[in-house]
Design a protein around this motif. Sequence first.
Motif, PDB file in Angstrom:
ATOM      1  N   CYS A 242       0.839  -1.207   0.000  1.00 58.47           N
ATOM      2  CA  CYS A 242       0.000   0.000   0.000  1.00 58.47           C
ATOM      3  C   CYS A 242       0.871   1.252   0.000  1.00 58.47           C
ATOM      4  CB  CYS A 242      -0.918   0.000   1.229  1.00 58.47           C
ATOM      5  SG  CYS A 242      -1.878  -1.519   1.449  1.00 58.47           S
ATOM      6  N   PRO A 243       1.471   1.603  -1.147  1.00 57.60           N
ATOM      7  CA  PRO A 243       2.411   2.735  -1.174  1.00 57.60           C
ATOM      8  C   PRO A 243       1.801   4.068  -0.798  1.00 57.60           C
ATOM      9  CG  PRO A 243       1.915   1.953  -3.399  1.00 57.60           C
ATOM     10  CD  PRO A 243       1.371   0.936  -2.455  1.00 57.60           C
ATOM     11  N   ASP A 244       0.515   4.265  -1.056  1.00 57.78           N
ATOM     12  CA  ASP A 244      -0.123   5.514  -0.631  1.00 57.78           C
ATOM     13  C   ASP A 244      -1.248   5.237   0.364  1.00 57.78           C
ATOM     14  OD1 ASP A 244      -1.932   4.352  -2.340  1.00 57.78           O
ATOM     15  OD2 ASP A 244      -2.283   6.135  -3.578  1.00 57.78           O
ATOM     16  N   GLY A 245      -1.114   4.138   1.106  1.00 59.03           N
ATOM     17  CA  GLY A 245      -2.123   3.773   2.090  1.00 59.03           C
ATOM     18  C   GLY A 245      -2.102   4.692   3.304  1.00 59.03           C
ATOM     19  N   ASN A 246      -3.203   4.666   4.044  1.00 59.99           N
ATOM     20  CA  ASN A 246      -3.314   5.472   5.261  1.00 59.99           C
ATOM     21  C   ASN A 246      -3.933   4.589   6.336  1.00 59.99           C
ATOM     22  OD1 ASN A 246      -3.789   7.287   7.303  1.00 59.99           O
ATOM     23  ND2 ASN A 246      -4.941   8.740   6.057  1.00 59.99           N
ATOM     24  N   ALA A 247      -3.094   4.014   7.165  1.00 62.65           N
ATOM     25  CA  ALA A 247      -3.565   3.075   8.180  1.00 62.65           C
ATOM     26  C   ALA A 247      -4.526   3.723   9.173  1.00 62.65           C
ATOM     27  CB  ALA A 247      -2.371   2.466   8.930  1.00 62.65           C
ATOM     28  N   GLU A 248      -4.434   5.052   9.327  1.00 67.36           N
ATOM     29  CA  GLU A 248      -5.331   5.729  10.264  1.00 67.36           C
ATOM     30  C   GLU A 248      -6.798   5.611   9.844  1.00 67.36           C
ATOM     31  OE1 GLU A 248      -4.154   9.743  10.844  1.00 67.36           O
ATOM     32  OE2 GLU A 248      -2.161   9.245  11.630  1.00 67.36           O
ATOM     33  N   LEU A 249      -7.058   5.432   8.550  1.00 67.28           N
ATOM     34  CA  LEU A 249      -8.433   5.326   8.068  1.00 67.28           C
ATOM     35  C   LEU A 249      -9.101   4.025   8.493  1.00 67.28           C
ATOM     36  CD1 LEU A 249      -8.106   6.757   4.443  1.00 67.28           C
ATOM     37  CD2 LEU A 249      -9.033   7.891   6.474  1.00 67.28           C
ATOM     38  N   VAL A 250      -8.300   3.051   8.877  1.00 64.93           N
ATOM     39  CA  VAL A 250      -8.854   1.752   9.273  1.00 64.93           C
ATOM     40  C   VAL A 250      -9.791   1.901  10.469  1.00 64.93           C
ATOM     41  CG1 VAL A 250      -8.274  -0.550  10.159  1.00 64.93           C
ATOM     42  CG2 VAL A 250      -6.916   0.464   8.317  1.00 64.93           C
ATOM     43  N   MET A 251      -9.465   2.793  11.375  1.00 66.44           N
ATOM     44  CA  MET A 251     -10.281   2.966  12.574  1.00 66.44           C
ATOM     45  C   MET A 251     -11.060   4.282  12.568  1.00 66.44           C
ATOM     46  SD  MET A 251      -9.960   0.177  14.102  1.00 66.44           S
ATOM     47  CE  MET A 251     -11.040   0.713  15.423  1.00 66.44           C
ATOM     48  N   SER A 252     -11.276   4.869  11.394  1.00 65.13           N
ATOM     49  CA  SER A 252     -11.999   6.134  11.336  1.00 65.13           C
ATOM     50  C   SER A 252     -13.493   5.928  11.588  1.00 65.13           C
ATOM     51  CB  SER A 252     -11.800   6.781   9.956  1.00 65.13           C
ATOM     52  OG  SER A 252     -12.360   5.969   8.938  1.00 65.13           O
ATOM     53  N   GLY A 253     -14.113   6.917  12.213  1.00 59.69           N
ATOM     54  CA  GLY A 253     -15.556   6.892  12.439  1.00 59.69           C
ATOM     55  C   GLY A 253     -16.067   5.676  13.176  1.00 59.69           C
ATOM     56  N   PRO A 254     -15.475   5.298  14.306  1.00 56.92           N
ATOM     57  CA  PRO A 254     -15.899   4.067  14.991  1.00 56.92           C
ATOM     58  C   PRO A 254     -17.320   4.127  15.536  1.00 56.92           C
ATOM     59  CG  PRO A 254     -14.382   5.314  16.381  1.00 56.92           C
ATOM     60  CD  PRO A 254     -14.375   5.969  15.031  1.00 56.92           C
ATOM     61  N   GLU A 255     -17.844   5.323  15.766  1.00 56.55           N
ATOM     62  CA  GLU A 255     -19.185   5.451  16.333  1.00 56.55           C
ATOM     63  C   GLU A 255     -20.281   5.437  15.271  1.00 56.55           C
ATOM     64  OE1 GLU A 255     -19.477   5.239  19.521  1.00 56.55           O
ATOM     65  OE2 GLU A 255     -17.297   5.215  19.680  1.00 56.55           O
ATOM     66  N   GLY A 256     -19.899   5.364  14.014  1.00 56.75           N
ATOM     67  CA  GLY A 256     -20.884   5.368  12.935  1.00 56.75           C
ATOM     68  C   GLY A 256     -21.615   4.042  12.831  1.00 56.75           C
ATOM     69  N   PRO A 257     -22.450   3.896  11.808  1.00 57.63           N
ATOM     70  CA  PRO A 257     -23.179   2.639  11.631  1.00 57.63           C
ATOM     71  C   PRO A 257     -22.237   1.507  11.254  1.00 57.63           C
ATOM     72  CG  PRO A 257     -23.459   4.049   9.716  1.00 57.63           C
ATOM     73  CD  PRO A 257     -22.750   4.871  10.746  1.00 57.63           C
ATOM     74  N   TRP A 258     -22.738   0.292  11.341  1.00 59.63           N
ATOM     75  CA  TRP A 258     -21.982  -0.851  10.849  1.00 59.63           C
ATOM     76  C   TRP A 258     -21.624  -0.615   9.381  1.00 59.63           C
ATOM     77  CZ3 TRP A 258     -20.179  -4.965  13.615  1.00 59.63           C
ATOM     78  CH2 TRP A 258     -20.741  -5.221  14.871  1.00 59.63           C
ATOM     79  N   GLN A 259     -20.438  -1.033   8.975  1.00 58.80           N
ATOM     80  CA  GLN A 259     -20.038  -0.864   7.578  1.00 58.80           C
ATOM     81  C   GLN A 259     -20.948  -1.657   6.638  1.00 58.80           C
ATOM     82  OE1 GLN A 259     -17.808   1.353   6.446  1.00 58.80           O
ATOM     83  NE2 GLN A 259     -17.575   2.029   8.579  1.00 58.80           N
ATOM     84  N   LEU A 260     -21.570  -2.701   7.125  1.00 63.67           N
ATOM     85  CA  LEU A 260     -22.534  -3.431   6.299  1.00 63.67           C
ATOM     86  C   LEU A 260     -23.650  -2.505   5.834  1.00 63.67           C
ATOM     87  CD1 LEU A 260     -23.918  -6.976   6.706  1.00 63.67           C
ATOM     88  CD2 LEU A 260     -25.555  -5.090   6.706  1.00 63.67           C
ATOM     89  N   ALA A 261     -24.066  -1.571   6.695  1.00 63.29           N
ATOM     90  CA  ALA A 261     -25.134  -0.639   6.337  1.00 63.29           C
ATOM     91  C   ALA A 261     -24.680   0.374   5.295  1.00 63.29           C
ATOM     92  CB  ALA A 261     -25.637   0.089   7.585  1.00 63.29           C
ATOM     93  N   LEU A 262     -23.378   0.503   5.078  1.00 60.85           N
ATOM     94  CA  LEU A 262     -22.826   1.428   4.091  1.00 60.85           C
ATOM     95  C   LEU A 262     -22.421   0.708   2.818  1.00 60.85           C
ATOM     96  CD1 LEU A 262     -20.618   3.580   6.505  1.00 60.85           C
ATOM     97  CD2 LEU A 262     -22.980   3.982   5.774  1.00 60.85           C
ATOM     98  N   THR A 263     -22.805  -0.541   2.698  1.00 59.20           N
ATOM     99  CA  THR A 263     -22.460  -1.369   1.543  1.00 59.20           C
ATOM    100  C   THR A 263     -23.565  -1.294   0.495  1.00 59.20           C
ATOM    101  OG1 THR A 263     -21.190  -2.847   2.982  1.00 59.20           O
ATOM    102  CG2 THR A 263     -21.818  -3.709   0.831  1.00 59.20           C
ATOM    103  N   SER A 264     -23.169  -1.313  -0.763  1.00 62.96           N
ATOM    104  CA  SER A 264     -24.115  -1.217  -1.868  1.00 62.96           C
ATOM    105  C   SER A 264     -24.488  -2.600  -2.390  1.00 62.96           C
ATOM    106  CB  SER A 264     -23.509  -0.401  -3.020  1.00 62.96           C
ATOM    107  OG  SER A 264     -23.132   0.889  -2.593  1.00 62.96           O
ATOM    108  N   MET A 265     -25.705  -2.713  -2.902  1.00 66.24           N
ATOM    109  CA  MET A 265     -26.149  -3.925  -3.584  1.00 66.24           C
ATOM    110  C   MET A 265     -26.253  -3.648  -5.085  1.00 66.24           C
ATOM    111  SD  MET A 265     -29.030  -5.819  -1.321  1.00 66.24           S
ATOM    112  CE  MET A 265     -28.689  -6.414   0.346  1.00 66.24           C
ATOM    113  N   LYS A 266     -25.910  -4.621  -5.883  1.00 65.66           N
ATOM    114  CA  LYS A 266     -25.894  -4.451  -7.334  1.00 65.66           C
ATOM    115  C   LYS A 266     -27.235  -4.825  -7.967  1.00 65.66           C
ATOM    116  CE  LYS A 266     -21.063  -5.431  -8.568  1.00 65.66           C
ATOM    117  NZ  LYS A 266     -20.280  -6.316  -9.444  1.00 65.66           N
ATOM    118  N   PRO A 267     -27.796  -3.930  -8.780  1.00 64.33           N
ATOM    119  CA  PRO A 267     -28.973  -4.309  -9.550  1.00 64.33           C
ATOM    120  C   PRO A 267     -28.640  -4.930 -10.907  1.00 64.33           C
ATOM    121  CG  PRO A 267     -28.648  -1.948  -9.678  1.00 64.33           C
ATOM    122  CD  PRO A 267     -27.561  -2.483  -8.786  1.00 64.33           C
ATOM    123  N   TRP A 268     -27.401  -4.722 -11.390  1.00 68.42           N
ATOM    124  CA  TRP A 268     -27.023  -5.202 -12.727  1.00 68.42           C
ATOM    125  C   TRP A 268     -25.781  -6.088 -12.648  1.00 68.42           C
ATOM    126  CZ3 TRP A 268     -27.483   0.388 -12.270  1.00 68.42           C
ATOM    127  CH2 TRP A 268     -28.782   0.830 -12.535  1.00 68.42           C
TER     128      TRP A 268
END
Length: 448
Positions: A242-268
């Motif tokens: 990960c040459p331009d990775g940012n490990a700090e983003l891994v734990m960003s927004g811990p109080e937000g909703p489950w990441q499952l709720a931010l996942t998209s479903m495909k219609p096509w």
Amino acid sequence: MTSPKAHAADAAPSLTRRLVTHARAKASSGDDLALAALFVLDAVANTLGGRNSEAGRLLLRWAGNGPLAPASPAETGARAFLMGGLTHILETDDLHRASVVHPGCVVVPAAWAMALRTGASGAEFLRAVLEGFEVTTRVGMGVGPAHYRIWHNTATCGPYGSAMAAATLLGLDEDQSVHALGNAGSQSAGLWEFLETGAMTKHLHAGHAAQAGVQAADLAALGFTGPPRILEGDKGFFAAACPDGNAELVMSGPEGPWQLALTSMKPWPSCRHTHPAIDAALDLSATLKHMSPDEIHAVKVETYQAAEDVCDRAHATSEYEAKFSLQHCVATALENGEVTLASFSDEARVKAQRLASGIEIAVVDPYASAYPADWGSAVEVTLTDGAVHRAERSHAKGDPEAPLLPPDVVRKAVDLMEFGGVASAEELAEAILALPLSDRLPELPIFG
């Protein structure tokens, strides 16, 4: 002699431990479990639909065309591999935008295989799915765009989530779970080179990521140790890939909703990067449906860099290449007013090729700078008489901002399962949606 820096690093909780602690401590409501069941239905429908494909039939031959009993750890891993591979074939499985990870094809197979072996209840299984989605997408949120240009995020970030789900179902404590994620992460792999020839490797990516997590969790239960700083260590995942990775983003927004709720479903049934443009093109198709192709002078697709990198393919020579072609997807949407599984056949590609070959792809704002938080596109059609028709999308259908409603998800799932030859698709869909209150998981007719 150990340096003070090493002592300080040892004293601070590793990023992996913080991830495990976060996932285990996060509260889940009845609504969370119900939403998780909807995502499980979507994933399982893809599993069963994927059987009706060339790659699916090969995976079933590999498995021996007979049941893989979930009784032993080795068989559980093999079952997760098979389910993961099948789930990722038809290109209609879910996608988490901020991480560019398909979590369902990795986490659900691993959790399903392990839950069958442990006899977990539906609620216990769904809790593990929530935790698995959380971990795999959070790792993906930090890897950066340079990683994605070479590495397939679902393959590289997936093992962390499958290990988390399996560890939870095995009842592993925090230390054991850290070992499981450490060894799962050390198995991260998966390169985009398969796109050059349309090879079947992408399905292998999902299967391996699911299996790697299951095996790592099973080994951790026996005392097999793994590196606690697999993510941020000097010779860990971020340093290696990960040459331009940012490990700090891994734990960003811990109080937000489950990441499952931010996942998209495909219609096509195509690469998610094509979906904003498909959505816009379908909007325009109603205006253009009475026109002949000769009346279209030019078509331009405005999008973001990753979409061009993965899906700029003016001449798709196979069904799979067409699923990764912005040009084909937009052309078939404009000409037919729909995009279905049949839209990528030999006949469909020939029909769309004339229009597809002349479509221009441009990386422009606001879509370029909004990615990956938002995946948007615009389609502009110029007619021979000079008239210009344009449609824009900041998000695609199926994103959290424009979600598929539960009846739409059920309809999609039933169609996919029937495509895969499931006779009792509606009953199986009902059983999966009832998982929050079920004592056990329903049997899947994988070999049908």
